[in-house]
Design a protein around this motif. Structure first.
Motif, PDB file in Angstrom:
ATOM      1  N   HIS A 156      27.353 -66.585  27.808  1.00 24.64           N
ATOM      2  CA  HIS A 156      27.346 -65.509  28.111  1.00 24.64           C
ATOM      3  C   HIS A 156      25.520 -65.022  28.289  1.00 24.64           C
ATOM      4  CE1 HIS A 156      23.541 -64.906  24.955  1.00 24.64           C
ATOM      5  NE2 HIS A 156      24.406 -65.666  24.559  1.00 24.64           N
ATOM      6  N   GLY A 157      26.481 -63.702  28.469  1.00 19.25           N
ATOM      7  CA  GLY A 157      25.114 -62.592  29.686  1.00 19.25           C
ATOM      8  C   GLY A 157      24.212 -62.111  29.323  1.00 19.25           C
ATOM      9  N   ARG A 158      23.629 -61.055  30.127  1.00 17.07           N
ATOM     10  CA  ARG A 158      21.922 -60.671  29.062  1.00 17.07           C
ATOM     11  C   ARG A 158      22.978 -59.654  27.779  1.00 17.07           C
ATOM     12  NH1 ARG A 158      19.202 -58.495  26.652  1.00 17.07           N
ATOM     13  NH2 ARG A 158      17.422 -57.270  27.744  1.00 17.07           N
ATOM     14  N   THR A 159      23.401 -59.041  27.768  1.00 21.28           N
ATOM     15  CA  THR A 159      23.100 -58.098  26.539  1.00 21.28           C
ATOM     16  C   THR A 159      24.405 -58.669  25.333  1.00 21.28           C
ATOM     17  OG1 THR A 159      23.179 -56.414  28.467  1.00 21.28           O
ATOM     18  CG2 THR A 159      24.422 -55.669  26.252  1.00 21.28           C
ATOM     19  N   THR A 204      13.097 -64.307  23.672  1.00 18.65           N
ATOM     20  CA  THR A 204      14.030 -65.400  24.742  1.00 18.65           C
ATOM     21  C   THR A 204      13.137 -65.351  26.639  1.00 18.65           C
ATOM     22  OG1 THR A 204      16.233 -64.871  23.403  1.00 18.65           O
ATOM     23  CG2 THR A 204      16.782 -65.978  25.305  1.00 18.65           C
ATOM     24  N   ASN A 205      13.289 -66.682  26.217  1.00 19.55           N
ATOM     25  CA  ASN A 205      13.044 -66.725  28.454  1.00 19.55           C
ATOM     26  C   ASN A 205      14.045 -67.819  28.225  1.00 19.55           C
ATOM     27  OD1 ASN A 205      11.043 -69.599  28.425  1.00 19.55           O
ATOM     28  ND2 ASN A 205      10.692 -68.686  26.659  1.00 19.55           N
ATOM     29  N   SER A 206      13.808 -68.155  30.409  1.00 16.42           N
ATOM     30  CA  SER A 206      15.188 -69.010  30.350  1.00 16.42           C
ATOM     31  C   SER A 206      14.911 -70.110  30.496  1.00 16.42           C
ATOM     32  CB  SER A 206      14.694 -68.138  31.994  1.00 16.42           C
ATOM     33  OG  SER A 206      14.754 -66.485  32.578  1.00 16.42           O
ATOM     34  N   VAL A 207      13.630 -71.061  30.608  1.00 14.25           N
ATOM     35  CA  VAL A 207      13.462 -72.086  30.985  1.00 14.25           C
ATOM     36  C   VAL A 207      14.355 -72.634  29.073  1.00 14.25           C
ATOM     37  CG1 VAL A 207      11.742 -73.835  29.983  1.00 14.25           C
ATOM     38  CG2 VAL A 207      11.359 -72.391  32.060  1.00 14.25           C
ATOM     39  N   GLN A 208      13.220 -71.917  28.105  1.00 13.67           N
ATOM     40  CA  GLN A 208      13.933 -71.839  26.899  1.00 13.67           C
ATOM     41  C   GLN A 208      15.824 -71.829  26.682  1.00 13.67           C
ATOM     42  OE1 GLN A 208      13.210 -69.897  23.197  1.00 13.67           O
ATOM     43  NE2 GLN A 208      11.685 -71.168  23.084  1.00 13.67           N
ATOM     44  N   ALA A 209      15.628 -71.166  27.199  1.00 16.71           N
ATOM     45  CA  ALA A 209      17.527 -70.761  27.047  1.00 16.71           C
ATOM     46  C   ALA A 209      18.448 -72.037  27.745  1.00 16.71           C
ATOM     47  CB  ALA A 209      18.075 -69.617  27.932  1.00 16.71           C
ATOM     48  N   ALA A 210      18.546 -71.919  28.612  1.00 19.86           N
ATOM     49  CA  ALA A 210      18.634 -73.405  29.766  1.00 19.86           C
ATOM     50  C   ALA A 210      18.648 -75.213  29.268  1.00 19.86           C
ATOM     51  CB  ALA A 210      18.147 -73.508  30.953  1.00 19.86           C
ATOM     52  N   ASP A 211      16.944 -75.157  28.123  1.00 17.84           N
ATOM     53  CA  ASP A 211      16.925 -76.338  27.491  1.00 17.84           C
ATOM     54  C   ASP A 211      17.786 -76.391  25.860  1.00 17.84           C
ATOM     55  OD1 ASP A 211      14.619 -76.935  29.668  1.00 17.84           O
ATOM     56  OD2 ASP A 211      13.457 -76.624  28.205  1.00 17.84           O
ATOM     57  N   ASP A 212      17.863 -74.742  25.425  1.00 21.93           N
ATOM     58  CA  ASP A 212      18.786 -74.858  24.388  1.00 21.93           C
ATOM     59  C   ASP A 212      20.449 -75.735  24.902  1.00 21.93           C
ATOM     60  OD1 ASP A 212      16.763 -74.025  22.869  1.00 21.93           O
ATOM     61  OD2 ASP A 212      17.412 -72.084  23.059  1.00 21.93           O
ATOM     62  N   LEU A 272      24.133 -63.308  33.921  1.00 25.22           N
ATOM     63  CA  LEU A 272      22.767 -63.396  33.609  1.00 25.22           C
ATOM     64  C   LEU A 272      23.024 -65.528  32.938  1.00 25.22           C
ATOM     65  CD1 LEU A 272      19.226 -63.802  33.054  1.00 25.22           C
ATOM     66  CD2 LEU A 272      19.151 -62.526  31.064  1.00 25.22           C
ATOM     67  N   GLY A 273      23.587 -65.486  32.083  1.00 31.50           N
ATOM     68  CA  GLY A 273      24.722 -66.822  31.864  1.00 31.50           C
ATOM     69  C   GLY A 273      24.446 -67.470  33.381  1.00 31.50           C
ATOM     70  N   ALA A 274      24.669 -67.122  34.064  1.00 27.32           N
ATOM     71  CA  ALA A 274      25.221 -68.000  35.204  1.00 27.32           C
ATOM     72  C   ALA A 274      23.800 -68.538  36.047  1.00 27.32           C
ATOM     73  CB  ALA A 274      26.062 -67.081  36.305  1.00 27.32           C
ATOM     74  N   ARG A 275      23.046 -68.332  36.248  1.00 23.13           N
ATOM     75  CA  ARG A 275      21.114 -67.734  36.460  1.00 23.13           C
ATOM     76  C   ARG A 275      20.638 -69.555  34.953  1.00 23.13           C
ATOM     77  NH1 ARG A 275      17.681 -62.986  36.994  1.00 23.13           N
ATOM     78  NH2 ARG A 275      18.892 -62.745  38.203  1.00 23.13           N
ATOM     79  N   ILE A 276      20.929 -69.188  33.693  1.00 21.05           N
ATOM     80  CA  ILE A 276      20.549 -70.041  32.648  1.00 21.05           C
ATOM     81  C   ILE A 276      21.082 -71.439  32.890  1.00 21.05           C
ATOM     82  CG2 ILE A 276      21.042 -69.931  30.497  1.00 21.05           C
ATOM     83  CD1 ILE A 276      18.495 -67.934  31.596  1.00 21.05           C
ATOM     84  N   ALA A 277      22.668 -71.155  33.432  1.00 23.32           N
ATOM     85  CA  ALA A 277      23.173 -72.537  33.779  1.00 23.32           C
ATOM     86  C   ALA A 277      23.546 -73.179  34.688  1.00 23.32           C
ATOM     87  CB  ALA A 277      24.845 -72.050  33.661  1.00 23.32           C
ATOM     88  N   ALA A 278      22.142 -72.832  35.835  1.00 25.52           N
ATOM     89  CA  ALA A 278      22.129 -73.239  37.299  1.00 25.52           C
ATOM     90  C   ALA A 278      20.707 -73.561  37.047  1.00 25.52           C
ATOM     91  CB  ALA A 278      22.255 -72.465  38.244  1.00 25.52           C
ATOM     92  N   ILE A 279      19.422 -73.364  36.256  1.00 23.54           N
ATOM     93  CA  ILE A 279      17.971 -74.372  35.893  1.00 23.54           C
ATOM     94  C   ILE A 279      18.555 -74.877  34.848  1.00 23.54           C
ATOM     95  CG2 ILE A 279      16.646 -73.649  34.402  1.00 23.54           C
ATOM     96  CD1 ILE A 279      16.606 -70.209  35.419  1.00 23.54           C
TER      97      ILE A 279
END
Length: 334
Positions: free
Chosen positions: A84-87, A135-143, A168-175
């Motif tokens: 999902h996205g940011r909100t 929440t942070n991007s690296v942790q979200a990507a690792d989760d 924002l989920g696209a960015r997390i998926a790419a990370i």
């Protein structure tokens, strides 16, 4: 009224690969975009009147329970994980139930034969906040990578599962694909917000108490900017579902963090509506051009940031399914 058979603009974005050399050389410019191609005739199966049951699973990451929602046909030909996205969390974004409208992406992908999983990141939906409150991007990507590993084991997959991230989920998926190449398969970047900020690869510390601000009805309505692209009742249903699932806004530490597209080693599809205010096309093209092997880009004419919840839903699903079939992989082993 805009008709569902919206025009499909497809363009292949070539990669810009830097060859090692004693002195820096100017990167090659990407080739001119291909001519627009007409959208194929719709062939995505219509979901059954009674959707598949929504299942709930939990994946423990360092002792923190990450909620995962699933819809699985009896004999899926492939597997996909949605981010999902940011909100808003997974269910309002991806399993919206509206009488008379087929807008649940989970239902629509499952009807096309995919086993579908949708994750709630920390602080969203059924997943508690991180103990830090942030929440942070690296942790979200690792989760996300842990969830993909769980899904792969559950289906005994030989190939890596596909991942679709929205906004924002696209960015997390790419990370996640950058950091976990052995786990993430074909990647769909949907409605990608673009940033040229330097990538960050470390977990930042919290700056202070999180704001824990209330989400609002205005925020829930904000993505729907093309009224004639919507079936009746969709926006009101989304507002109700979103505020119920996520009454409090999640707090992020590092919203500007960007993935390193040059580190991606998987097939990539970027898809967005031509009216999407979140997408900056020039920036997106610049980033996608860094992907080794290039990326496919599809623009849905007449739709915005929430195209998968609009009348573009069948075409959106057909585009995703076509990309995954061409990319191959993610089929259960047995």
């Amino acid at each position: 009224m805009r008709h569902l058979a919206a025009s499909l603009l497809a363009t292949l974005v070539a990669c810009a690969v830097e060859a090692p050399a004693p002195a820096p050389v100017a990167p090659e410019a990407p080739p001119a975009p291909a001519a627009p191609v007409e959208a194929p005739a719709a062939s995505v199966p219509v979901p059954a009147d009674i959707p598949l049951p929504l299942e709930r699973e939990s994946v423990a990451v360092d002792g923190h329970a990450i909620a995962v929602h699933a819809k699985r046909p009896a004999e899926p030909w492939g597997v996909i994980v949605l981010v999902h996205g940011r909100t808003w969390s997974a269910l309002p974004d991806f399993d919206l139930q509206v009488p008379g409208a087929r807008v649940s992406l989970m239902d629509n992908l499952a009807a096309a034969g995919l086993a579908v999983y949708a994750v709630d990141l920390r602080g969203y939906g059924s997943t508690a906040r991180d103990p830090s409150g942030y929440t942070n991007s690296v942790q979200a990507a690792d989760d996300l990578a842990h969830v993909v590993q769980h899904v792969r084991a559950r289906h005994s997959l030989v190939a890596k599962p596909a991942v679709l991230g929205w906004s924002l989920g696209a960015r997390i998926a790419a990370i996640a694909a950058q950091r976990h190449r052995d786990d993430i398969g074909p990647l769909i970047l949907y409605g990608t917000p673009c940033t040229r900020v330097r990538p960050v690869n470390a977990k930042p510390g919290p700056p202070g108490p999180p704001a824990r601000a209330a989400n609002t009805e205005a925020s829930a309505r904000s993505d729907f900017i093309t009224p004639d692209a919507l079936e009746p009742g969709v926006v009101d249903a989304f507002v109700a579902a979103a505020l119920k699932a996520d009454p409090i806004r999640a707090d992020w530490l590092d919203m500007p963090v960007a993935p390193d597209f040059s580190a991606l080693r998987t097939p990539v599809l970027a898809i967005h509506g031509d009216r999407d205010p979140v997408v900056e096309p020039a920036c997106l093209r610049e980033q996608l051009a860094r992907i080794p092997g290039g990326a496919q880009t599809v623009v849905l004419q007449g739709f915005d940031h929430a195209a998968h919840l609009e009348r573009a839903a069948p075409l959106f699903v057909e585009t995703v399914v076509g990309f995954l079939r061409k990319a191959g992989g993610s089929a259960p082993a047995g």
